[in-house]
Design a protein around this motif. Structure first.
Motif, PDB file in Angstrom:
ATOM      1  N   LEU A 139      38.759 -21.906  14.275  1.00  0.00           N
ATOM      2  CA  LEU A 139      36.925 -21.192  13.452  1.00  0.00           C
ATOM      3  C   LEU A 139      35.826 -20.886  14.474  1.00  0.00           C
ATOM      4  CD1 LEU A 139      37.238 -24.645  11.617  1.00  0.00           C
ATOM      5  CD2 LEU A 139      37.878 -22.941  10.184  1.00  0.00           C
ATOM      6  N   LEU A 140      35.630 -21.420  15.780  1.00  0.00           N
ATOM      7  CA  LEU A 140      35.151 -20.855  16.065  1.00  0.00           C
ATOM      8  C   LEU A 140      35.328 -19.280  16.383  1.00  0.00           C
ATOM      9  CD1 LEU A 140      34.181 -23.492  19.355  1.00  0.00           C
ATOM     10  CD2 LEU A 140      32.398 -22.081  17.751  1.00  0.00           C
ATOM     11  N   ILE A 141      36.776 -18.982  16.909  1.00  0.00           N
ATOM     12  CA  ILE A 141      36.475 -17.193  16.683  1.00  0.00           C
ATOM     13  C   ILE A 141      37.409 -16.729  15.711  1.00  0.00           C
ATOM     14  CG2 ILE A 141      39.269 -15.621  17.345  1.00  0.00           C
ATOM     15  CD1 ILE A 141      40.610 -17.483  19.585  1.00  0.00           C
ATOM     16  N   ASN A 142      37.532 -17.242  14.675  1.00  0.00           N
ATOM     17  CA  ASN A 142      36.893 -16.663  12.752  1.00  0.00           C
ATOM     18  C   ASN A 142      35.791 -16.291  13.035  1.00  0.00           C
ATOM     19  OD1 ASN A 142      38.025 -16.663  10.035  1.00  0.00           O
ATOM     20  ND2 ASN A 142      36.105 -17.263  10.377  1.00  0.00           N
ATOM     21  N   GLU A 143      34.342 -17.120  13.144  1.00  0.00           N
ATOM     22  CA  GLU A 143      33.056 -17.649  13.497  1.00  0.00           C
ATOM     23  C   GLU A 143      31.967 -15.672  14.096  1.00  0.00           C
ATOM     24  OE1 GLU A 143      31.355 -18.111  10.671  1.00  0.00           O
ATOM     25  OE2 GLU A 143      33.139 -19.176  10.659  1.00  0.00           O
ATOM     26  N   MET A 144      33.010 -15.924  14.681  1.00  0.00           N
ATOM     27  CA  MET A 144      31.895 -14.929  16.319  1.00  0.00           C
ATOM     28  C   MET A 144      33.077 -13.316  15.655  1.00  0.00           C
ATOM     29  SD  MET A 144      32.977 -16.378  19.921  1.00  0.00           S
ATOM     30  CE  MET A 144      32.529 -18.244  20.552  1.00  0.00           C
ATOM     31  N   VAL A 145      34.732 -13.087  15.179  1.00  0.00           N
ATOM     32  CA  VAL A 145      35.058 -12.078  15.237  1.00  0.00           C
ATOM     33  C   VAL A 145      34.477 -11.640  13.815  1.00  0.00           C
ATOM     34  CG1 VAL A 145      37.202 -11.001  13.596  1.00  0.00           C
ATOM     35  CG2 VAL A 145      37.075 -12.607  16.166  1.00  0.00           C
ATOM     36  N   THR A 146      33.818 -12.693  12.705  1.00  0.00           N
ATOM     37  CA  THR A 146      33.514 -12.529  11.800  1.00  0.00           C
ATOM     38  C   THR A 146      32.087 -11.720  11.754  1.00  0.00           C
ATOM     39  OG1 THR A 146      34.726 -13.781  10.423  1.00  0.00           O
ATOM     40  CG2 THR A 146      32.348 -12.999   9.103  1.00  0.00           C
ATOM     41  N   ASN A 147      31.536 -12.401  12.913  1.00  0.00           N
ATOM     42  CA  ASN A 147      29.767 -11.745  13.138  1.00  0.00           C
ATOM     43  C   ASN A 147      29.921 -10.556  13.853  1.00  0.00           C
ATOM     44  OD1 ASN A 147      26.987 -12.238  13.181  1.00  0.00           O
ATOM     45  ND2 ASN A 147      27.799 -11.861  15.541  1.00  0.00           N
ATOM     46  N   ALA A 148      31.101  -9.901  14.294  1.00  0.00           N
ATOM     47  CA  ALA A 148      30.999  -8.798  15.224  1.00  0.00           C
ATOM     48  C   ALA A 148      31.609  -7.799  14.005  1.00  0.00           C
ATOM     49  CB  ALA A 148      32.132  -8.994  15.816  1.00  0.00           C
ATOM     50  N   PHE A 149      32.457  -7.745  13.603  1.00  0.00           N
ATOM     51  CA  PHE A 149      32.446  -7.326  11.900  1.00  0.00           C
ATOM     52  C   PHE A 149      31.892  -7.135  11.262  1.00  0.00           C
ATOM     53  CE2 PHE A 149      38.077  -8.360  12.903  1.00  0.00           C
ATOM     54  CZ  PHE A 149      37.820  -7.026  13.626  1.00  0.00           C
ATOM     55  N   LYS A 150      31.027  -8.116  10.713  1.00  0.00           N
ATOM     56  CA  LYS A 150      29.771  -7.519   9.763  1.00  0.00           C
ATOM     57  C   LYS A 150      28.784  -6.966  10.404  1.00  0.00           C
ATOM     58  CE  LYS A 150      28.313 -11.333   7.541  1.00  0.00           C
ATOM     59  NZ  LYS A 150      28.313 -12.655   6.428  1.00  0.00           N
ATOM     60  N   HIS A 151      28.048  -6.961  11.380  1.00  0.00           N
ATOM     61  CA  HIS A 151      27.324  -6.744  11.983  1.00  0.00           C
ATOM     62  C   HIS A 151      27.066  -5.189  13.151  1.00  0.00           C
ATOM     63  CE1 HIS A 151      25.388  -9.413   9.780  1.00  0.00           C
ATOM     64  NE2 HIS A 151      25.874 -10.682  10.952  1.00  0.00           N
ATOM     65  N   ALA A 152      28.722  -5.613  13.584  1.00  0.00           N
ATOM     66  CA  ALA A 152      28.128  -4.262  14.892  1.00  0.00           C
ATOM     67  C   ALA A 152      28.894  -3.192  14.363  1.00  0.00           C
ATOM     68  CB  ALA A 152      29.280  -5.264  15.897  1.00  0.00           C
ATOM     69  N   PHE A 153      29.269  -2.967  13.472  1.00  0.00           N
ATOM     70  CA  PHE A 153      29.787  -1.128  12.865  1.00  0.00           C
ATOM     71  C   PHE A 153      29.792  -1.036  12.197  1.00  0.00           C
ATOM     72  CE2 PHE A 153      33.451  -4.305  15.436  1.00  0.00           C
ATOM     73  CZ  PHE A 153      33.056  -4.059  16.625  1.00  0.00           C
ATOM     74  N   VAL A 154      28.366  -1.417  11.260  1.00  0.00           N
ATOM     75  CA  VAL A 154      27.705  -0.570  10.795  1.00  0.00           C
ATOM     76  C   VAL A 154      27.113   0.119  10.244  1.00  0.00           C
ATOM     77  CG1 VAL A 154      26.510  -1.240   8.814  1.00  0.00           C
ATOM     78  CG2 VAL A 154      27.668  -2.825   9.859  1.00  0.00           C
ATOM     79  N   GLY A 155      27.777   1.644   9.706  1.00  0.00           N
ATOM     80  CA  GLY A 155      26.759   3.160  10.099  1.00  0.00           C
ATOM     81  C   GLY A 155      27.511   3.215  11.207  1.00  0.00           C
ATOM     82  N   ARG A 156      28.593   3.751  11.929  1.00  0.00           N
ATOM     83  CA  ARG A 156      29.197   3.888  13.163  1.00  0.00           C
ATOM     84  C   ARG A 156      30.763   4.447  12.767  1.00  0.00           C
ATOM     85  NH1 ARG A 156      29.028  -0.428  17.726  1.00  0.00           N
ATOM     86  NH2 ARG A 156      29.867   1.749  18.964  1.00  0.00           N
ATOM     87  N   GLU A 157      30.667   5.075  13.512  1.00  0.00           N
ATOM     88  CA  GLU A 157      32.457   6.188  13.809  1.00  0.00           C
ATOM     89  C   GLU A 157      33.466   5.436  14.536  1.00  0.00           C
ATOM     90  OE1 GLU A 157      31.804  10.471  14.583  1.00  0.00           O
ATOM     91  OE2 GLU A 157      30.610  10.255  12.471  1.00  0.00           O
ATOM     92  N   GLU A 158      32.729   4.857  15.604  1.00  0.00           N
ATOM     93  CA  GLU A 158      33.140   3.985  16.166  1.00  0.00           C
ATOM     94  C   GLU A 158      32.900   2.875  16.814  1.00  0.00           C
ATOM     95  OE1 GLU A 158      37.270   5.588  19.742  1.00  0.00           O
ATOM     96  OE2 GLU A 158      35.678   6.977  19.085  1.00  0.00           O
ATOM     97  N   GLY A 159      34.106   2.029  17.135  1.00  0.00           N
ATOM     98  CA  GLY A 159      33.466   1.016  17.738  1.00  0.00           C
ATOM     99  C   GLY A 159      34.340   0.186  18.698  1.00  0.00           C
ATOM    100  N   GLU A 160      34.043  -0.377  19.440  1.00  0.00           N
ATOM    101  CA  GLU A 160      35.079  -1.358  20.337  1.00  0.00           C
ATOM    102  C   GLU A 160      34.764  -2.897  20.006  1.00  0.00           C
ATOM    103  OE1 GLU A 160      36.755  -1.228  25.334  1.00  0.00           O
ATOM    104  OE2 GLU A 160      35.117  -0.032  24.119  1.00  0.00           O
TER     105      GLU A 160
END
Length: 831
Positions: A737-758
């Motif tokens: 569940l912790l990994i789900n929340e951390m990865v979900t938070n990254a996919f929702k906020h870290a890569f919006v409007g970007r061409e490439e991310g890590e």
């Protein structure tokens, strides 16, 4: 006109008065010239002036002499009580010319109160004409109040016709230095007198002690001479230079059977047996080097030429510059004979065992000591009794029995734990008649102790008369036999313990020789193989194994006899070990082999245990475990299916919602359910139900989330650094569940409007700790945002779940956002 001395001219009209004055002056020793004729006065004065001048010169010279001597001069008019003092006198007492004049009263007041009475007494005696001159030593007070010692001398120089003093003249001399010297001398004299008195006392005391010491030396000399003469061992004094005997006692003379008179003056070397003389040279070498030797054994020659064994010790002494030697000689003939007999008897009993040994010990001690009774007994500590192993009384053997040691002679031996010796048994038991009835007068008992110091037996001897051997020799002889008796008692005890362990062991024990023949079995072996005990004695060990494995067993047995090392067969062999009963039935065994050395060669002791019940229990346990594993897999499968149904219901519900926020909330819940379902799916697919391969689980979960949140036009590079980590279900579900929340938070906020991310996920095991890291390269947490106080469900779940697994959580960024969890695997909690 008078011609000698001091001349005085008296002029006057009254001839009688002039004569009276002249008479008084003549009494004082003065030359007086009386002139009554006025016509002749000028001539008289002219004749008198030269003498007056000479008199004044003499007076001045006297004054200067007194001044030069440092003496103060005083002149006292007794009629007017006025006094005249010289400058030296005033300086002596610290006065000057401006000080008021002195009179007799004030002068007396200067005298120290302690000296005043004595001074006045001397003064009054002189005024009364009792002394020729006035002389007194006293302390006088100076002007500053201090005191000075002075010597005062004076003389009355004028008296009237009645002899009353009219004038006194004298001197005062400072004698303070002399008085100090006299005080110091007096102190020195007193100290010297005290030292002399102390010295005389010490000399007297020392003299008395010397006299007393001399008397003691005389007494000790007589005493030592008496000891020298009555000593039971030989004592010899000889000169080292030539070996000449100077003195010896009667005991030494008896050893050689030669009178003392014939020995004194002989050379010491002539007394030694010829075959022992080389040893004598060695003894003298040791004596010259170390000044003493002791315990050397040699042989002397008697008057008849017989050799006498002796033990001797020697020490060098010096007397009046001459080197002498004291020799102590002990006749050991009796000891040598006893040692020879003892050695012979001990060789006889060396090969004996059991009752034969105990009886032989009693016989030997009876012969060596002349004992009336000899006893060997074993102490039973728990019962407080003694069991007789052998008891010889005269020529008879008393019955073997047990008796309480309380109140007996043996009780003191057990309690003392050392040799106990009594030369008068009747004194120990005054109210008993048995010592006298049996003719016993002496007793010696030695406790027999084991390695831990516990008394295990008693060796005792009783005689009619006191034993002649000294304490040390008696104990040494008893110890010689006690060593053999203790060893035999310990051997018997070990055999008894082995027999009890062998017979009453719950496991079957078989003793077989190197050829496989059964030599001995315990009570459990016939019961295990269903044979009679006497029938098993005719079998080979191969008769007890199934027919198909007998040939193989022979090879294994021969191989073991070459190695001869203890081992457990069932534990060291992969194949099952089987035994065969008399009826042919086969059963599983566990066998332990131990080599045993006997007088008939090397045997093997086999401890055999039937493990049929153990194997049956293991089979039942394995079957039960398989059933439970199947059941658990079915449970995990059904839980996974139920969670999948819940996820599908959430997906169907989100499709019917018009609100984008509501659909996002249901989709996040769907992902959380799917993360838990994925755990249960891994568990029912695994062979091992104890844990989940968490690295493989992380890859699957991140892949599912990536497909759900994939942004158009943004390519996310996902990197994994995953160790092989197995987690139990109690730890895996909250971590998922912790990994789900951390990865979900990254996919929702870290890569919006970007061409490439890590995105990078790391799982590392560090000893007992596990470190999990989820990091992205997005814009990071906004400034001023406190995720711990955020009311978002994701932040609350991260905070709550990290506490649930007792993890250390750290969040860092920007740049990017990095979650780091450090935790230990949770132990299974009993529910």
């Amino acid at each position: 006109m008078p011609t000698g001395g001091l001349r005085v001219l008296i002029v006057g009209d009254d001839a009688d008065a002039a004569r009276r004055h002249a008479s008084l002056l003549r009494q004082q020793g003065l030359a007086v010239w009386v002139e009554n004729d006025p016509q002749r006065i000028p001539d008289t004065l002219e004749a008198f002036l030269p003498e007056l001048h000479q008199s004044r010169l003499a007076e001045q010279r006297l004054f200067y002499a007194l001044e030069g001597s440092g003496q103060g001069i005083w002149d006292l008019d007794l009629q007017t009580r006025r006094a005249h003092f010289s400058a030296q006198w005033k300086d002596l007492l610290g006065y000057d010319d401006e000080d008021p004049g002195m009179d007799r009263t004030r002068l007396i007041g200067l005298v120290h109160p302690e000296d005043r009475a004595r001074c006045l007494a001397d003064y009054e005696r002189h005024l009364a004409g009792e002394t020729h001159i006035f002389e007194n030593e006293h302390r006088a007070r100076r002007k500053d109040g201090s005191y000075v010692w002075i010597l005062s001398r004076g003389k009355v120089v004028v008296r009237d016709d009645d002899g009353r003093p009219l004038r006194i003249v004298g001197t005062d001399t400072d004698i303070s230095a002399r008085k100090c010297a006299e005080a110091r001398r007096q102190q020195a004299d007193e100290a010297l007198q005290a030292l002399n008195a102390d010295l005389e006392a010490r000399v007297g005391e020392r003299t008395w002690k010397l006299v007393e010491f001399y008397n003691q030396l005389q007494e000790e000399e007589h005493f030592l001479r008496a000891l020298f003469e009555i000593s039971p061992v030989g004592l010899v004094l000889f000169r080292v230079a030539d070996g000449q005997l100077l003195d010896c006692n009667q005991a030494f003379a008896q050893i050689l059977d030669v009178p003392i008179e014939a020995l004194v003056g002989r050379a010491y070397g002539d007394l030694v047996s010829p075959d022992s003389r080389p040893r004598r040279l060695d003894e003298f070498a040791v004596l010259q080097q170390t000044g003493a030797f002791r315990g050397h054994e040699t042989h002397y020659l008697t008057r008849r030429g017989d050799r006498v064994p002796v033990r001797q010790s020697c020490r060098l002494v010096e007397k009046k510059g001459e080197r002498l030697a004291w020799l102590v000689v002990e006749d050991i003939s009796e000891r040598c004979r006893r040692d020879a007999v003892t050695e012979h008897l001990t060789r006889q009993i060396a090969t004996l065992t059991g009752q034969q040994l105990f009886n032989a010990v009693c016989d030997s001690l009876s012969q060596l000591l002349g004992a009336e009774q000899v006893f060997v007994g074993r102490v039973l500590q728990e019962q407080g009794s003694i069991r007789v192993l052998a008891w010889k009384s005269g020529d008879e053997w008393l019955p073997l029995r047990s008796f309480s040691c309380a109140g007996t002679i043996f009780e003191s031996v057990v309690d003392a734990k050392e040799l106990v010796r009594h030369d008068r048994l009747q004194d120990l038991f005054p109210d008993k008649t048995w010592p006298g009835e049996q003719g016993l007068g002496s007793f010696a008992g030695l406790p027999l102790t084991d390695f831990s110091g516990v008394v295990m037996g008693v060796l005792g001897v009783m005689g009619r008369a006191p034993f002649s051997l000294p304490q040390v020799e008696l104990e040494s002889m008893l110890q010689l036999f006690a060593i053999r008796v203790k060893a035999e008692m310990q051997r018997i005890s070990a055999e008894q313990r082995f027999h009890e362990l062998f017979q009453f062991s719950p496991d079957a024990i078989i003793l077989a020789d190197g050829e496989g023949r059964i030599r001995q079995v315990n009570e459990a072996a016939p019961r295990l193989f269903d044979y009679a005990a006497e029938d098993m004695a005719a079998l080979l060990v191969e008769d007890l194994v199934p027919e198909p494995t007998r040939r193989q067993h022979v090879a294994v047995r021969r191989q073991y006899m070459e190695l001869s090392a203890p081992r457990i067969m069932a534990a060291e062999r992969q194949m099952a070990v089987r035994g065969q009963r008399r009826d042919g039935s086969v059963f599983p065994l566990e066998i332990s082999l131990v080599p045993v050395d006997t007088d008939q060669g090397r045997w093997v002791a086999a401890v055999i245990r039937d493990i049929s019940e153990r194997e049956d229990a293991q089979r039942r346990i394995q079957a039960s475990l398989r059933e439970k594993e199947t059941l658990l897999k079915e449970i995990h499968h059904r839980v996974k299916n139920n969670l999948q149904i819940i996820s599908s219901l959430l997906s169907m519900q989100s499709d019917r919602l018009a609100s984008e926020d509501a659909r996002d909330a249901l989709r996040e819940s769907q992902h959380r359910v799917r993360s838990m379902a994925l755990i249960h799916e891994r568990l029912y697919r695994n062979e091992d139900l104890n844990g989940v391969d968490f690295g493989d689980y992380i890859q699957s979960l991140v892949s599912v989330l990536y497909r759900s949140y994939r942004h158009e036009g943004c390519r996310v590079n996902i990197g994994f650094d995953l160790d092989d980590v197995q987690l139990n279900v109690d730890t895996a579900i909250p971590c998922g569940l912790l990994i789900n929340e951390m990865v979900t938070n990254a996919f929702k906020h870290a890569f919006v409007g970007r061409e490439e991310g890590e995105l990078r996920v790391t799982l590392v095991r560090e000893d007992e700790w596990i470190r999990l890291t989820v990091a992205d390269d997005g814009p990071g947490i906004p400034a001023g945002f406190d995720w711990q106080r955020s009311d978002s469900l994701g932040a609350m779940l991260i905070h709550t779940l990290s506490k649930q697994i007792k993890a250390e959580l750290a969040v860092s960024g920007p740049p990017g956002t990095c979650y780091t969890l450090k935790f230990k695997e949770l132990l299974y909690a009993t529910r």
